[in-house]
Motif scaffolding. Structure first.
Motif, short mmCIF file in Angstrom:
data_model
loop_
_atom_site.label_atom_id
_atom_site.label_comp_id
_atom_site.label_asym_id
_atom_site.label_seq_id
_atom_site.Cartn_x
_atom_site.Cartn_y
_atom_site.Cartn_z
N ALA A 164 -8.68 -1.45 -6.07
CA ALA A 164 -9.16 -2.67 -5.41
C ALA A 164 -8.86 -2.62 -3.91
O ALA A 164 -8.10 -1.77 -3.44
N ARG A 165 -9.44 -3.55 -3.19
CA ARG A 165 -9.22 -3.62 -1.74
C ARG A 165 -7.74 -3.76 -1.41
O ARG A 165 -7.27 -3.21 -0.44
N GLN A 166 -7.01 -4.49 -2.27
CA GLN A 166 -5.56 -4.67 -2.05
C GLN A 166 -4.76 -3.58 -2.75
O GLN A 166 -3.54 -3.67 -2.82
N ARG B 204 0.81 -1.22 0.00
CA ARG B 204 0.00 0.00 0.00
C ARG B 204 0.85 1.28 0.00
O ARG B 204 0.49 2.27 -0.63
N ARG C 172 -12.95 -4.09 -12.77
CA ARG C 172 -12.22 -2.86 -12.44
C ARG C 172 -11.33 -2.53 -13.62
O ARG C 172 -10.41 -3.26 -13.92
N GLU D 67 -9.38 1.68 -1.62
CA GLU D 67 -10.51 1.01 -2.26
C GLU D 67 -11.52 2.03 -2.78
O GLU D 67 -11.94 2.93 -2.06
#
Lengths: 322, 322
Positions: B84-86, B54, B134, B90
């Motif tokens: 994306a969440r990762q 991140r 996405r 997000e």
């Protein structure tokens, strides 16, 4: 009743009549057999065909059996990928339709120590549709020795599952399904790996998601291409758990295999050679599709097939010549 | 006509109006856009979302765009797995049915340097059947800006191909096909890897085996489970070459995807967003199945979609606030 002997058990070499060898891509397993063709000891290693160069086979075999040969050589007979082109020595395929154990094609592996000159059984090849097997033909022979004259379909689950149409003690035809390898690829190497539980964390099947996958595959007539990714999406959007995802994917893939295999010969009986959780899943899936199947243990079938090969050689006067 | 700018081209920062960012799982691509929404320079790196923790996103972006910000910040807008969440932060999914570019859900990435606070577009989520995208939503928006009111199916080939049903400038539904990933798994990691040519060794499609695979998949109604292993067996028994095997597998997998995607909406026009050899294969396959498809270049579609997002923000008075 399983005939498997405890691994690594001490055994008096004099009690050993011959040695059965199951040599696949990833494992080597050997069984000391007594005069009544019963296993009295067994051993195994991870030295499968896939891990060995051509000159490493003899030593891999010696590691497991040399203790059993203390008072002299014993006849040894093997089935499986050891006889592939990339194996110890190639054992040519027998034809299909034909008997499970071809009467020609048996080869002797070239060994520095003559006591390790293993006999290797050939596999089977079908020209149309093109297909091959190595190892399963021996299990089929073992199944037929226990169920002579079986007229039906025999399912052999595995990395590459086989379905064989048997009649009059012959293999009329067969097909290979890459179901087990596909599960390994999708669960270990695809985007779905983030969504699935590890096999080691699956105690028992959760049941309902497995059955949902079976039904979904049947409704899709086995065309899974639009449905695999939904496992990832259900995890992201609907709280699908890793255990549910594992069971659902397993159901989808088995369901596609069974949908294809059941398209022909829908009225014939089905029998199963299997063991452990995978055998249980196939049995459940077959039952769910209305095809209750009797199951023979995999190791029992292999040993029965190697025993049948010994008897054939005896009748031909070629056994027990070392 | 492709609008892609030459990579690494020198550009006067003053000519840059805004920066378009296409940030997927494996690649990061940036485009310097002029006041007429045309790319005047581009750059790329392998710092895709999948490779970054991140706190590494800001630096990965700075590496490519800092030279373009020499005389001050520029608005920057991104699509793809960066949201994306990762990813970096997000960006919640927009709903389906709904517009390709959701009016809510746009987020700002948290950045130490305010000039690098990227705007990220949300993806789309469909509840039943569960599915997500996405990046492709932006290509869809770009396609719709060039073809407003398109009533039909839009196919977006890739690792995870998408098929979207478009009408009244909305996405009514969509499905994801893991065709590209399946080809990579089977050709790179399965037993079939021994039988297939490397993609780099495929100059052009051989044609006939690709078409044979398409037809076979259609005849099997997309249930490939019994047919994949035949590629290996044909290599062993029938001299099937690695190039033939590559084309046949490609045909089987595309054929299964098209068989499933064509089951519904058989009478609707199909359009394609694609480029390079993969786009050509999809176009050929669609034509073989009687669905001639116009093709828009992938990069063109992405830039047109990001441009459409800019215009929407301008109309809402939120652009060009940095």
């Amino acid at each position: 009743m399983t005939r498997s002997a405890p691994a690594g058990s001490a055994v008096i070499p004099g009690a050993i009549s011959w040695i059965a060898v199951d040599w696949g891509t990833s494992r080597l397993r050997v069984f000391a057999m007594d005069a009544n063709d019963r296993p009295i000891a067994s051993a195994s290693s991870d030295k499968g065909m896939g891990q060995l160069s051509r000159d490493a086979f003899e030593e891999a075999l010696a590691e497991l059996v040399s203790g059993w040969l203390a008072d002299g050589p014993r006849p040894m007979i093997a089935c499986g990928m050891v006889g592939a082109r990339q194996g110890w020595i190639e054992a040519a395929y027998g034809p299909v339709p034909g008997p499970a154990l071809s009467e020609t094609g048996l080869v002797r592996a070239p060994a520095t120590d003559p006591a390790l000159a293993l006999r290797i059984l050939p596999g089977l090849a079908q020209q149309e549709p093109a297909d091959v097997m190595r190892g399963e033909e021996t299990q089929i022979a073992g199944f037929l020795s226990a169920h002579p004259g079986f007229d039906g379909l025999l399912c052999l689950p595995g990395t590459h599952s086989k379905w064989a149409r048997l009649k009059d003690d012959q293999v009329l035809s067969f097909r290979t399904y890459m179901t087990g390898e596909m599960f390994a690829l999708l669960s270990g190497h695809s985007v779905l790996r983030h969504s699935l539980a590890a096999a080691a964390d699956m105690s028992e099947t959760s049941g309902s998601r497995f059955v949902e996958g079976l039904d979904r595959a049947r409704a899709l007539r086995g065309n899974l291409s639009a449905d695999l990714f939904s496992i990832r999406a259900r995890g992201l959007l609907q709280g699908f758990t890793p255990v549910e995802a594992f069971d659902y994917l397993s159901g989808l893939l088995l369901g596609a295999e069974l949908t294809a295999a059941a398209e022909t010969d829908a009225d014939l009986p089905v029998a199963l050679i299997g063991s452990g959780p995978l055998g249980a899943r196939y049995r459940q899936a077959l039952g769910h599709f209305g095809r209750d199947a009797a199951m023979m243990d995999t190791t029992d079938a292999t040993l029965a097939g190697l025993t049948a090969a010994c008897h054939t050689l005896k009748e031909a006067g070629e056994w027990p010549a070392i």
